[in-house]
Design a protein around this motif. Structure first.
Motif, PDB file in Angstrom:
ATOM      1  N   PRO A   1     -39.491  12.769 -23.770  1.00  0.00           N
ATOM      2  CA  PRO A   1     -38.350  13.615 -24.139  1.00  0.00           C
ATOM      3  C   PRO A   1     -37.914  13.526 -25.599  1.00  0.00           C
TER       4      PRO A   1
ATOM      5  N   ARG B   1     -35.849  18.832 -27.296  1.00  0.00           N
ATOM      6  CA  ARG B   1     -36.958  18.440 -28.188  1.00  0.00           C
ATOM      7  C   ARG B   1     -36.871  19.177 -29.518  1.00  0.00           C
TER       8      ARG B   1
ATOM      9  N   ARG C   1     -43.416  12.724 -19.818  1.00  0.00           N
ATOM     10  CA  ARG C   1     -42.631  13.841 -20.367  1.00  0.00           C
ATOM     11  C   ARG C   1     -42.258  13.669 -21.841  1.00  0.00           C
TER      12      ARG C   1
ATOM     13  N   LEU D   1     -34.965  20.379 -21.520  1.00  0.00           N
ATOM     14  CA  LEU D   1     -35.867  19.550 -22.325  1.00  0.00           C
ATOM     15  C   LEU D   1     -36.471  20.256 -23.544  1.00  0.00           C
TER      16      LEU D   1
END
Length: 162
Positions: A108, A73, A106, A69
């Protein structure tokens, strides 16, 4: 298919080249239609040949996806104006509600598709979750990899600059 995805994620696979598993680098990317979280069809074919694509096949329970992740990002932040980023949820032990909760917490940074029909999983020969496919502007597969650590920045730079 579900058992294969679960097993592949559980054994801690290292990054694989396309020739070892999944869709072959250099081939035309499959044009498939995948639903979004609201059940609306999204035609990935409308991007092929026009804009590079970054596809990650993922699940909320996938530890390697979670490990990947930060890299994802950063890539989306750097290339998001030139590359279309999609996270395709494989729907194994998933519901749209569970995915929405994950996205809320989260964030993403990719557009989420929910492959409840398995169309993209079959078309891209997905070997496991955390499987990444990068498609160039011409619609050809430029990169594939599996695992929580992948080095796709150079490929993104190449496909984004053409």
């Amino acid at each position: 298919l579900a058992a294969l995805l679960l097993a592949g994620s559980a054994v801690g696979l290292t990054p694989l080249g396309a020739q070892e598993s999944g869709v072959t680098v250099g081939t035309a990317a499959p044009a498939v239609v995948v639903n979004d979280l609201d059940g609306r069809p999204v035609d990935l074919g409308r991007y092929l040949g026009k804009k590079p694509l970054f596809l990650e096949f993922w699940a909320t329970w996938c530890e390697q996806c979670e490990e990947l992740l930060p890299e994802l990002r950063a890539a989306q932040s750097r290339f998001g104006n030139k590359v279309e980023f999609f996270g395709i949820n494989v729907t194994v032990n998933q519901t749209p509600e569970l995915v929405r909760q994950y996205l809320e917490s989260r964030q993403p940074g990719f557009r989420v598709l929910y492959d409840d029909q398995g169309a993209s999983i079959r078309a891209y020969e997905v070997p496991a979750t955390s499987y990444v496919v990068i498609v160039d502007r011409a619609g050809k597969v430029a990169y594939t990899g599996v695992g929580g650590t992948q080095d796709f920045e150079a490929v993104l730079h190449k496909v984004a600059s053409k």
